[in-house]
Design a protein around this motif. Sequence first.
Motif, PDB file in Angstrom:
ATOM      1  N   ALA A 227      35.607  46.406  27.590  1.00 42.99           N
ATOM      2  CA  ALA A 227      36.769  45.869  28.306  1.00 42.99           C
ATOM      3  C   ALA A 227      37.942  46.829  28.357  1.00 42.99           C
ATOM      4  O   ALA A 227      38.846  46.662  29.164  1.00 42.99           O
ATOM      5  CB  ALA A 227      37.210  44.558  27.661  1.00 42.99           C
ATOM      6  N   ARG A 228      37.962  47.835  27.484  1.00 44.70           N
ATOM      7  CA  ARG A 228      39.078  48.786  27.515  1.00 44.70           C
ATOM      8  C   ARG A 228      39.074  49.526  28.849  1.00 44.70           C
ATOM      9  O   ARG A 228      38.042  49.956  29.341  1.00 44.70           O
ATOM     10  CB  ARG A 228      38.949  49.793  26.374  1.00 44.70           C
ATOM     11  N   GLY A 229      40.220  49.667  29.458  1.00 39.42           N
ATOM     12  CA  GLY A 229      40.272  50.355  30.738  1.00 39.42           C
ATOM     13  C   GLY A 229      41.683  50.442  31.262  1.00 39.42           C
ATOM     14  O   GLY A 229      42.656  50.349  30.518  1.00 39.42           O
ATOM     15  N   LYS A 230      41.794  50.592  32.571  1.00 45.32           N
ATOM     16  CA  LYS A 230      43.090  50.722  33.208  1.00 45.32           C
ATOM     17  C   LYS A 230      43.870  49.411  33.108  1.00 45.32           C
ATOM     18  O   LYS A 230      43.297  48.355  32.933  1.00 45.32           O
ATOM     19  CB  LYS A 230      42.896  51.124  34.663  1.00 45.32           C
ATOM     20  N   PRO A 231      45.182  49.483  33.255  1.00 40.94           N
ATOM     21  CA  PRO A 231      46.001  48.271  33.178  1.00 40.94           C
ATOM     22  C   PRO A 231      45.546  47.211  34.181  1.00 40.94           C
ATOM     23  O   PRO A 231      45.114  47.520  35.290  1.00 40.94           O
ATOM     24  CB  PRO A 231      47.408  48.785  33.508  1.00 40.94           C
ATOM     25  N   ALA A 232      45.651  45.949  33.781  1.00 36.99           N
ATOM     26  CA  ALA A 232      45.249  44.833  34.631  1.00 36.99           C
ATOM     27  C   ALA A 232      46.409  43.855  34.751  1.00 36.99           C
ATOM     28  O   ALA A 232      47.089  43.556  33.772  1.00 36.99           O
ATOM     29  CB  ALA A 232      44.022  44.129  34.054  1.00 36.99           C
ATOM     30  N   ALA A 233      46.620  43.364  35.957  1.00 37.16           N
ATOM     31  CA  ALA A 233      47.677  42.380  36.178  1.00 37.16           C
ATOM     32  C   ALA A 233      47.269  41.014  35.649  1.00 37.16           C
ATOM     33  O   ALA A 233      48.110  40.222  35.218  1.00 37.16           O
ATOM     34  CB  ALA A 233      48.005  42.295  37.671  1.00 37.16           C
ATOM     35  N   ARG A 234      45.957  40.710  35.713  1.00 36.28           N
ATOM     36  CA  ARG A 234      45.439  39.435  35.250  1.00 36.28           C
ATOM     37  C   ARG A 234      44.156  39.674  34.461  1.00 36.28           C
ATOM     38  O   ARG A 234      43.322  40.501  34.855  1.00 36.28           O
ATOM     39  CB  ARG A 234      45.130  38.493  36.426  1.00 36.28           C
ATOM     40  N   VAL A 235      43.991  38.951  33.387  1.00 37.65           N
ATOM     41  CA  VAL A 235      42.764  39.013  32.590  1.00 37.65           C
ATOM     42  C   VAL A 235      42.250  37.598  32.394  1.00 37.65           C
ATOM     43  O   VAL A 235      43.012  36.682  32.074  1.00 37.65           O
ATOM     44  CB  VAL A 235      42.999  39.684  31.223  1.00 37.65           C
ATOM     45  N   LEU A 236      40.962  37.427  32.599  1.00 37.67           N
ATOM     46  CA  LEU A 236      40.301  36.136  32.415  1.00 37.67           C
ATOM     47  C   LEU A 236      39.227  36.311  31.357  1.00 37.67           C
ATOM     48  O   LEU A 236      38.206  36.949  31.597  1.00 37.67           O
ATOM     49  CB  LEU A 236      39.691  35.679  33.741  1.00 37.67           C
ATOM     50  N   MET A 237      39.469  35.776  30.149  1.00 36.88           N
ATOM     51  CA  MET A 237      38.521  35.883  29.037  1.00 36.88           C
ATOM     52  C   MET A 237      37.805  34.549  28.857  1.00 36.88           C
ATOM     53  O   MET A 237      38.435  33.557  28.517  1.00 36.88           O
ATOM     54  CB  MET A 237      39.245  36.250  27.741  1.00 36.88           C
ATOM     55  N   ASP A 238      36.507  34.567  29.071  1.00 43.41           N
ATOM     56  CA  ASP A 238      35.730  33.337  28.929  1.00 43.41           C
ATOM     57  C   ASP A 238      35.045  33.318  27.563  1.00 43.41           C
ATOM     58  O   ASP A 238      34.720  34.364  26.997  1.00 43.41           O
ATOM     59  CB  ASP A 238      34.686  33.256  30.038  1.00 43.41           C
ATOM     60  N   GLU A 239      34.808  32.105  27.054  1.00 41.07           N
ATOM     61  CA  GLU A 239      34.150  31.894  25.759  1.00 41.07           C
ATOM     62  C   GLU A 239      34.789  32.747  24.667  1.00 41.07           C
ATOM     63  O   GLU A 239      34.122  33.508  23.957  1.00 41.07           O
ATOM     64  CB  GLU A 239      32.650  32.187  25.865  1.00 41.07           C
ATOM     65  N   LEU A 240      36.081  32.605  24.524  1.00 38.76           N
ATOM     66  CA  LEU A 240      36.834  33.364  23.528  1.00 38.76           C
ATOM     67  C   LEU A 240      36.317  33.108  22.111  1.00 38.76           C
ATOM     68  O   LEU A 240      36.472  33.943  21.230  1.00 38.76           O
ATOM     69  CB  LEU A 240      38.315  32.984  23.633  1.00 38.76           C
ATOM     70  N   ARG A 241      35.677  31.970  21.905  1.00 44.94           N
ATOM     71  CA  ARG A 241      35.152  31.620  20.592  1.00 44.94           C
ATOM     72  C   ARG A 241      34.091  32.610  20.103  1.00 44.94           C
ATOM     73  O   ARG A 241      33.834  32.719  18.901  1.00 44.94           O
ATOM     74  CB  ARG A 241      34.562  30.210  20.607  1.00 44.94           C
TER      75      ARG A 241
END
Length: 525
Positions: free
Chosen positions: A178-192
């Motif tokens: 997931a590390r990369g260029k800056p993102a305006a929005r991030v959607l993380m699913d199944e954070l558990r």
Amino acid sequence: MSSTLLGKMEPRIWTRPLRKLTPETSLGYEVIDFARSILGIELRPWQQWLLVHALELMPDGSYRFRRVIVLVARQNGKTMLASVLACWWLLVDSLRHPERVPPVKFKIVGTAQNLDIAREPWAQVKMWCDPEPDTEEAGDLAVPALQDNTAKVSDTNGKEYIQSKKLAQYEIRAAKNARGKPAARVLMDELREQQTWVAWNATSQTTKSFWSGQLWGISNAGDGTSVVLKAQRDAGIAQITEWDKYVEDGLQDAEEYANSHDVSIGLFEWSAPDGCALDDPEALCQANPSIGFGGMTVQSLASDAAGMTETGFRTEVLCQWVTADVDTYLDPDKWKRGTDAGSSIEDGGRIVLGIDTTADGSVTWVAAAGLRADGLPHVEAVTRRDGMMWVPKLLKRIRDTTGANEVAIQGRGCRAVDLIDPLAELGFQVDSIDGPRLGASTGQFRDRVREEKLRHLPQPAIDEAVSAGVARKLGDVEVWDRNNSMMDISGLIAETYALYGLEMFEASNGSVTASAYAEHGLMVL
């Protein structure tokens, strides 16, 4: 139980708004209308409620919440919610403030521990937007207005993205990448599912450089291994508690509170109250807001209990955090009393490094131990990284900076033994922890905690390991049990070995190099 019962629209635990929510103070209304008029989707009441509250605006038009944490039981429509939100971000929200965030720099990143999970909402958005559908059936489901505003879709494995004609982009990545260029929005699913901080630390930073950047973490309830989700939930609850203390009790109004407190975390949790009966209709409706909207009913959920363990049912269906009744080896309260945010090894003092690796060799921890100016021993986790081969090079760098030349490590029966020869070849003094010393080191560590004669920094990953770590019998002594502990305790074991090396071994050279610890710090996490 009545089949007419409906799921609760309002979550049981949630962050209150700073002002009345209207179309002028929340963009949630716009998303709801986008879903209805463009996608032909009538979102469920709980989804609409969430969008209105989570997309609250500040007076300057930026989002109030930099982080939105959503917990809700499985099969309630999380994926559809995420799909609608991501599509609206890509084709509508990306155009809102071009003077602050040009569309060409507006990147949405979808991520999950498993790439297939991140792909689910992305695939739905692709179906709506793809100007060149793969099949006739896909073409029938596409939305012409969205196709007209989409420039390109790439579904090449590892390079999956959707690009608008204004060059905004929605891409997906596995959490480990997931590390990369800056993102305006991030959607993380199944954070558990995130059991370490690697993905969160990399991805959560990507929105910070953006004006009005926002990260959504969506999940079911977690367990003892869900360290990232637990920390985010704890932070959200802490802010809710603080709000209640000041605003609900009348000490400050909402504006005064916002001017003097962090209000950037939004927590919205649909969960059943602790201790409820498995078939309690009200509890089921509180954790499952989609009951009565589609095929889900109280009866169908209650009947699932017969085919599941109680722990599984409470986690999956009631969205409850279930902590196993484990007799931990260390007393968490005693451990907490040893916490000192200002603790450090005395400058110029002896430093012993401890190493431990998970049973499968996937993760290695380095810890340090030394004496403080007041004579009490201090331990801390220095770093945790994937794999093992990086350890000799890092330890050499630590030695060059601090003079630490001693390494305490288990001598046989574990993956970390592969590091002994490379470290010895680099000139490190290797203190082997094996045989009777395994039990002696574990017992010694517990004795220091119990006697409150050990100091350590507040490090959440280690604190969590203390609350989950168990020991097993090895002959007449007890040793740390990696396999039966509720989460990875390798960092705690590394601290155990470092302390034992400090107190039970002597430096072979009889001297200690002057340390740069106080000036530079030892932490390299």
